[in-house]
Design an enzyme around this catalytic site. Structure first.
Site, PDB file in Angstrom:
ATOM      1  N   ARG A 101       0.882  -1.185   0.000  1.00  0.00           N
ATOM      2  CA  ARG A 101       0.000   0.000   0.000  1.00  0.00           C
ATOM      3  C   ARG A 101       0.908   1.219   0.000  1.00  0.00           C
ATOM      4  O   ARG A 101       1.639   1.451   0.970  1.00  0.00           O
ATOM      5  CB  ARG A 101      -0.938   0.001   1.214  1.00  0.00           C
ATOM      6  CG  ARG A 101      -1.694   1.307   1.360  1.00  0.00           C
ATOM      7  CD  ARG A 101      -2.876   1.225   2.302  1.00  0.00           C
ATOM      8  NE  ARG A 101      -3.998   0.571   1.657  1.00  0.00           N
ATOM      9  CZ  ARG A 101      -5.255   0.608   2.112  1.00  0.00           C
ATOM     10  NH1 ARG A 101      -5.538   1.258   3.223  1.00  0.00           N
ATOM     11  NH2 ARG A 101      -6.214  -0.018   1.465  1.00  0.00           N
ATOM     12  N   HIS A 128      -6.862   0.931  -6.987  1.00  0.00           N
ATOM     13  CA  HIS A 128      -7.117   0.025  -5.849  1.00  0.00           C
ATOM     14  C   HIS A 128      -7.735  -1.251  -6.448  1.00  0.00           C
ATOM     15  O   HIS A 128      -8.924  -1.518  -6.291  1.00  0.00           O
ATOM     16  CB  HIS A 128      -8.051   0.701  -4.846  1.00  0.00           C
ATOM     17  CG  HIS A 128      -8.103   0.064  -3.498  1.00  0.00           C
ATOM     18  ND1 HIS A 128      -7.373  -1.074  -3.169  1.00  0.00           N
ATOM     19  CD2 HIS A 128      -8.798   0.398  -2.369  1.00  0.00           C
ATOM     20  CE1 HIS A 128      -7.623  -1.386  -1.904  1.00  0.00           C
ATOM     21  NE2 HIS A 128      -8.478  -0.521  -1.406  1.00  0.00           N
ATOM     22  N   GLN A 131      -9.803  -3.876  -4.385  1.00  0.00           N
ATOM     23  CA  GLN A 131     -11.121  -3.367  -4.032  1.00  0.00           C
ATOM     24  C   GLN A 131     -12.084  -3.583  -5.205  1.00  0.00           C
ATOM     25  O   GLN A 131     -13.212  -4.043  -5.029  1.00  0.00           O
ATOM     26  CB  GLN A 131     -11.034  -1.862  -3.686  1.00  0.00           C
ATOM     27  CG  GLN A 131     -12.365  -1.250  -3.331  1.00  0.00           C
ATOM     28  CD  GLN A 131     -12.930  -1.799  -2.038  1.00  0.00           C
ATOM     29  OE1 GLN A 131     -12.268  -1.786  -1.019  1.00  0.00           O
ATOM     30  NE2 GLN A 131     -14.166  -2.296  -2.062  1.00  0.00           N
ATOM     31  N   ASP A 223     -17.209   7.008  -2.450  1.00  0.00           N
ATOM     32  CA  ASP A 223     -16.025   6.838  -1.606  1.00  0.00           C
ATOM     33  C   ASP A 223     -15.757   8.195  -0.935  1.00  0.00           C
ATOM     34  O   ASP A 223     -16.347   9.218  -1.318  1.00  0.00           O
ATOM     35  CB  ASP A 223     -14.828   6.391  -2.475  1.00  0.00           C
ATOM     36  CG  ASP A 223     -13.549   6.147  -1.675  1.00  0.00           C
ATOM     37  OD1 ASP A 223     -13.628   5.990  -0.441  1.00  0.00           O
ATOM     38  OD2 ASP A 223     -12.462   6.125  -2.299  1.00  0.00           O
ATOM     39  N   CYS A 263     -16.550   1.580  -0.550  1.00  0.00           N
ATOM     40  CA  CYS A 263     -15.416   0.702  -0.221  1.00  0.00           C
ATOM     41  C   CYS A 263     -15.075   0.742   1.271  1.00  0.00           C
ATOM     42  O   CYS A 263     -14.392  -0.144   1.763  1.00  0.00           O
ATOM     43  CB  CYS A 263     -14.207   1.083  -1.063  1.00  0.00           C
ATOM     44  SG  CYS A 263     -13.634   2.757  -0.743  1.00  0.00           S
ATOM     45  N   ARG A 291     -13.909  -8.619   0.278  1.00  0.00           N
ATOM     46  CA  ARG A 291     -12.466  -8.372   0.154  1.00  0.00           C
ATOM     47  C   ARG A 291     -11.698  -9.655   0.462  1.00  0.00           C
ATOM     48  O   ARG A 291     -10.719  -9.987  -0.207  1.00  0.00           O
ATOM     49  CB  ARG A 291     -12.014  -7.257   1.122  1.00  0.00           C
ATOM     50  CG  ARG A 291     -12.544  -5.875   0.823  1.00  0.00           C
ATOM     51  CD  ARG A 291     -12.032  -5.309  -0.491  1.00  0.00           C
ATOM     52  NE  ARG A 291     -10.581  -5.308  -0.599  1.00  0.00           N
ATOM     53  CZ  ARG A 291      -9.775  -4.355  -0.124  1.00  0.00           C
ATOM     54  NH1 ARG A 291     -10.290  -3.303   0.476  1.00  0.00           N
ATOM     55  NH2 ARG A 291      -8.447  -4.432  -0.265  1.00  0.00           N
TER      56      ARG A 291
HETATM   57  N1   CP Z   1     -11.442  -0.312   1.469  1.00  0.00           N
HETATM   58  C1   CP Z   1     -10.201  -0.400   2.001  1.00  0.00           C
HETATM   59  O1   CP Z   1      -9.200  -0.594   1.300  1.00  0.00           O
HETATM   60  O2   CP Z   1     -10.168  -0.251   3.354  1.00  0.00           O
HETATM   61  P1   CP Z   1      -8.867  -0.177   4.275  1.00  0.00           P
HETATM   62  O3   CP Z   1      -8.254   1.188   4.057  1.00  0.00           O
HETATM   63  O4   CP Z   1      -9.391  -0.354   5.656  1.00  0.00           O
HETATM   64  O5   CP Z   1      -7.910  -1.255   3.867  1.00  0.00           O
HETATM   65  N1  NVA Z   2      -9.880   6.572  -1.864  1.00  0.00           N
HETATM   66  C1  NVA Z   2      -9.570   6.145  -0.518  1.00  0.00           C
HETATM   67  C2  NVA Z   2      -9.783   4.694  -0.384  1.00  0.00           C
HETATM   68  C3  NVA Z   2      -9.539   4.133   0.986  1.00  0.00           C
HETATM   69  C4  NVA Z   2      -9.739   2.646   1.054  1.00  0.00           C
HETATM   70  C5  NVA Z   2      -8.138   6.524  -0.180  1.00  0.00           C
HETATM   71  O1  NVA Z   2      -7.258   6.383  -1.045  1.00  0.00           O
HETATM   72  O2  NVA Z   2      -7.892   6.972   0.935  1.00  0.00           O
END
Ligand code: CP
Ligand code: NVA
Length: 305
Positions: A101, A128, A131, A223, A263, A291
């Protein structure tokens, strides 16, 4: 055989429908999979917080017989100046896959380039993909046949939106990115997704008009208005996105059996109202559960001998 990554949805474009079906099959097995990834270790590198991605990957590889290793990048040497190239080459000597990440997709790409084992994105500023896989699994689970369905994404044209554009295009799902002009999805991704959609008999379109866009929608998706690493103030975000809020008025314009997706994490009263996220159209917790099943499908496909 060359290793494969899942950094962008299009990295697994050809395998995508099979990944969706595999996730549904693995879900039905309810954790009894016979340890197909016995002895495999997934190194999970996080530069940002996570609830769903971290826990679902950890539990997914454990239930497939393997092991996950959580690495907080701020506590790694990479967070203190070691290069991503060296980090990649070292982790490859220990682990069988890397989940990352990242703040910056360029770091993600570099990790993919230097690692000789599969690199799976757990989100960056551009996409992502895991997701999006769980999202399609959820849509398929709710509707059966997904071809020709209409998804309307409302709000910030962010990483989640970008990956969903690709995923819908691949699956023959029509998608409208309904976002304010300054926050449309990535232009190159929109274009690529529109081309993929054409091959699959569906359409990827853009709109700035939620009331118009939500007509005939099977899925309303939103989102956060401020993604991790985004420096937009809350006051500016409210000004920019208020008319894109998923609320009862917009929901009443969509199809009667429309589902509402997010999400998570959600900000009730901003991108979605409490009554909609807690209401009968909301499938957000099934989506979150998926997920786990989606990660299993990805791990099985990329790490199995
Ligand atoms: N939707 C998602 O990726 O959540 P987290 O940030 O909790 O991993
Ligand atoms: N768009 C959001 C998604 C979190 C799961 C972010 O990048 O923070």
């Amino acid at each position: 055989m060359a290793k494969k990554d899942l950094i962008s949805v299009v990295d697994m474009k050809d395998e995508w429908p099979a990944l969706v079906d595999l996730a549904i099959k693995l879900k039905a097995e309810r954790g009894h999979h016979g340890d197909p990834l016995k002895g495999k270790t997934l190194a999970m590198m996080f530069e940002k917080p996570s609830t769903r991605t971290r826990t679902s990957f950890d539990i997914a590889i454990t239930e497939l017989g393997g092991h996950a290793l959580y690495l907080d990048v701020t506590k790694m040497q990479m967070g203190h100046g070691e290069t991503v190239e060296d980090t990649a080459r070292v982790l490859c000597r220990f682990a069988h896959g890397i989940m990352y990440r990242a703040f910056d997709y360029k770091m993600m790409d570099k990790l993919g380039e230097w690692a000789t084992i599969p690199v799976i994105s757990g989100l960056d500023n551009l996409e992502h993909p895991c997701q999006a896989l769980a999202d399609i699994v959820t849509i398929k689970e709710k509707f059966g046949d997904v071809k020709g369905k209409k998804v309307v994404y409302l709000g910030d044209g962010n990483n989640v939106c970008n990956s969903l554009l690709y995923a819908c295009a691949i699956m023959g799902i029509n998608m409208v990115a309904c976002c304010p002009a300054p926050r449309m999805p990535n232009a190159e991704i929109m274009l690529n997704a529109a081309n993929i959609a054409r091959e699959n008999g569906c359409e990827i379109t853009a709109s700035h008009e939620p009331v118009e866009a939500c007509k005939g929608a099977d899925v309303l998706y939103t989102d956060t208005w401020i993604s991790m690493g985004d420096t937009t103030s809350e006051a500016d975000a409210i000004k920019l996105f208020q008319k894109y809020q998923v609320n009862d008025d917009l929901l009443s314009i969509a199809n009667p059996d429309c589902i509402v997706m997010h999400c998570l994490p959600a900000h009730r009263g901003q991108e979605i109202t409490n009554s909609v996220i807690e209401g009968k159209h909301s499938v957000v917790f099934d989506q979150a559960e998926n997920r786990l099943h989606a990660q299993k499908a990805v791990l099985y496909t990329l790490l199995k001998d």
